[in-house]
Enzyme design. Structure first.
Site, PDB file in Angstrom:
ATOM      1  N   ASP A  10       0.790  -1.258   0.004  1.00 12.01           N
ATOM      2  CA  ASP A  10      -0.056   0.086   0.037  1.00 12.01           C
ATOM      3  C   ASP A  10       0.814   1.233   0.002  1.00 12.01           C
ATOM      4  O   ASP A  10       2.119   0.976   0.237  1.00 12.01           O
ATOM      5  CB  ASP A  10      -0.930  -0.177   1.334  1.00 12.01           C
ATOM      6  CG  ASP A  10      -1.702   1.193   1.322  1.00 12.01           C
ATOM      7  OD1 ASP A  10      -2.357   1.664   0.354  1.00 12.01           O
ATOM      8  OD2 ASP A  10      -1.982   1.903   2.473  1.00 12.01           O
ATOM      9  N   SER A  11       0.315   2.364  -0.098  1.00 13.30           N
ATOM     10  CA  SER A  11       1.144   3.582  -0.185  1.00 13.30           C
ATOM     11  C   SER A  11       1.468   4.043   1.141  1.00 13.30           C
ATOM     12  O   SER A  11       2.246   4.942   1.459  1.00 13.30           O
ATOM     13  CB  SER A  11       0.269   4.888  -0.656  1.00 13.30           C
ATOM     14  OG  SER A  11      -0.826   5.092   0.219  1.00 13.30           O
TER      15      SER A  11
ATOM     16  N   CYS B  97      -4.293  -1.110  -2.041  1.00 13.10           N
ATOM     17  CA  CYS B  97      -4.410   0.250  -2.282  1.00 13.10           C
ATOM     18  C   CYS B  97      -5.529   0.454  -3.476  1.00 13.10           C
ATOM     19  O   CYS B  97      -5.189  -0.320  -4.446  1.00 13.10           O
ATOM     20  CB  CYS B  97      -3.123   0.734  -2.610  1.00 13.10           C
ATOM     21  SG  CYS B  97      -2.997   2.426  -3.114  1.00 13.10           S
TER      22      CYS B  97
ATOM     23  N   GLU C 119      -3.067   8.438   8.716  1.00 14.78           N
ATOM     24  CA  GLU C 119      -1.582   8.114   8.883  1.00 14.78           C
ATOM     25  C   GLU C 119      -1.112   9.077  10.302  1.00 14.78           C
ATOM     26  O   GLU C 119      -0.271   8.624  10.739  1.00 14.78           O
ATOM     27  CB  GLU C 119      -0.697   8.805   7.827  1.00 14.78           C
ATOM     28  CG  GLU C 119      -0.908   7.996   6.294  1.00 14.78           C
ATOM     29  CD  GLU C 119       0.044   6.729   6.142  1.00 14.78           C
ATOM     30  OE1 GLU C 119       1.106   6.789   6.782  1.00 14.78           O
ATOM     31  OE2 GLU C 119      -0.254   5.749   5.644  1.00 14.78           O
TER      32      GLU C 119
HETATM   33  N1  DGL Z   1      -4.741   3.447   0.624  1.00 13.16           N
HETATM   34  C1  DGL Z   1      -4.654   4.057  -0.594  1.00 13.16           C
HETATM   35  C2  DGL Z   1      -5.844   3.589  -1.327  1.00 13.16           C
HETATM   36  O1  DGL Z   1      -6.387   2.586  -0.955  1.00 13.16           O
HETATM   37  C3  DGL Z   1      -3.928   5.525  -0.744  1.00 13.16           C
HETATM   38  C4  DGL Z   1      -4.052   6.502  -0.197  1.00 13.16           C
HETATM   39  C5  DGL Z   1      -2.976   7.441  -0.785  1.00 13.16           C
HETATM   40  O2  DGL Z   1      -2.056   7.286  -0.722  1.00 13.16           O
HETATM   41  O3  DGL Z   1      -3.519   8.495  -1.327  1.00 13.16           O
HETATM   42  O4  DGL Z   1      -6.205   4.312  -2.319  1.00 13.16           O
END
Ligand code: DGL
Length: 287
Positions: free
Chosen positions: A28-29, A91, A171
């Site tokens: 994930d990010s 993500c 976060e």
């Molecule tokens: N958790 C991520 C998603 O599901 C990304 C959030 C992000 O980095 O903007 O899109």
């Protein structure tokens, strides 16, 4: 049946695919994908996992498609180097922008998080008015609208809203305070006006803000956290590929991040409601 055949059958029954002992790779990010990991561990406690959170380059949601694809390919290369048997793109933004690229390079099954979320939403809605919240990248890609329409097969009213600040709040560990609730009430107002009965949490960070989102939307609106459906997809695909881990003990879990390992360890433990004993730092730009 003669003895020879019997021996052959028992040999087949005891066969274990050596790949099945490998870990499931998840990225994930940042920390949001831990909401997916949690569901995978709950459903498949004997599986080993390797998680990579790209907190050093988060958020993905406001970056271009090309950047998200490059990041996702690097994350995949890192996980493949750990010898994983499957990649879970935990993500939504990366699933929307980079699924094809990850699939083309992986050589192992790849799971994305959008189709399972769309299926769960269609099963939940009774008014056919479905809301989707996600990052700007996910909403602009239009993938949820496509997936919902494909799964539903009947006319739907889909209302979408990008909520970019939610990722930073999640976060930061701010999940349900006055600031989160007032940001949520501004973002969610159009969805309340559109009278949606089901709301897809189309970003893996958002389940952490469930209480704040639900307090704004009202208890009658069903919130869809795709994590459980993603875990079910993981189980089905592993079973189909004969890759389910046959060990009877609990699996092990490794964590890596492109940012501060101690911050990840600390906040990640709160996300998971379980102590992360160690996290490793990865120079992801080298992949
Ligand atoms: N958790 C991520 C998603 O599901 C990304 C959030 C992000 O980095 O903007 O899109």
């Amino acid at each position: 049946m003669n003895n020879f055949n019997l021996a052959e059958i028992s040999e087949q029954e005891s066969y274990t695919n050596p790949m099945s002992e490998k870990a499931i790779g998840i990225f994930d990010s940042g920390l949001g994908g831990l909401t997916v990991l949690k569901e995978i561990v709950k459903l498949l406690p004997h599986e080993n996992t390797v998680y990579f959170g790209d907190s050093g380059r988060t958020p993905y949601g406001s970056k271009s498609g090309d950047t998200v694809r490059r990041y996702s390919q690097q994350n995949t290369r890192f996980l493949l180097e750990q010898g994983v048997k499957m990649i879970v793109i935990a993500c939504n933004t990366a699933s929307a922008q980079a699924y094809n690229e990850v699939k083309a390079m992986a050589g192992v099954p790849v799971i994305e998080v959008i189709s399972p979320g769309a299926q769960a939403a269609i099963a939940a809605t009774s008014s056919q008015r479905v809301g989707v919240i996600g990052t700007r990248g996910t909403v602009q890609s239009g993938v949820y609208a496509q997936a919902l329409t494909r799964v539903s097969g009947r006319p739907l009213r889909i209302s979408q809203q990008a909520c970019p600040l939610f990722v930073g709040l999640a976060e930061e560990g701010w999940w349900n305070n006055d600031i989160v609730r007032s940001v949520a009430s501004i973002y969610l107002e159009p969805l309340i006006k559109d009278n949606v009965d089901t709301l897809v949490l189309g970003c893996t960070h958002y389940p952490l803000l469930t209480q704040a989102i639900s307090s704004v939307m009202g208890p009658e609106v069903k919130l869809i956290n795709a994590g459980r459906s993603v875990a079910e997809q993981v189980r089905q695909q592993l079973q189909r590929a004969d890759l389910l881990n046959q060990q009877t003990t609990e699996g092990w879990h490794q964590f890596f991040t492109s940012d501060s390992a101690s911050h990840f360890q600390q906040l990640g433990s709160t996300f998971l409601e379980q102590r992360i004993k160690a996290a490793g730092h990865v120079e992801i730009e080298n992949y």
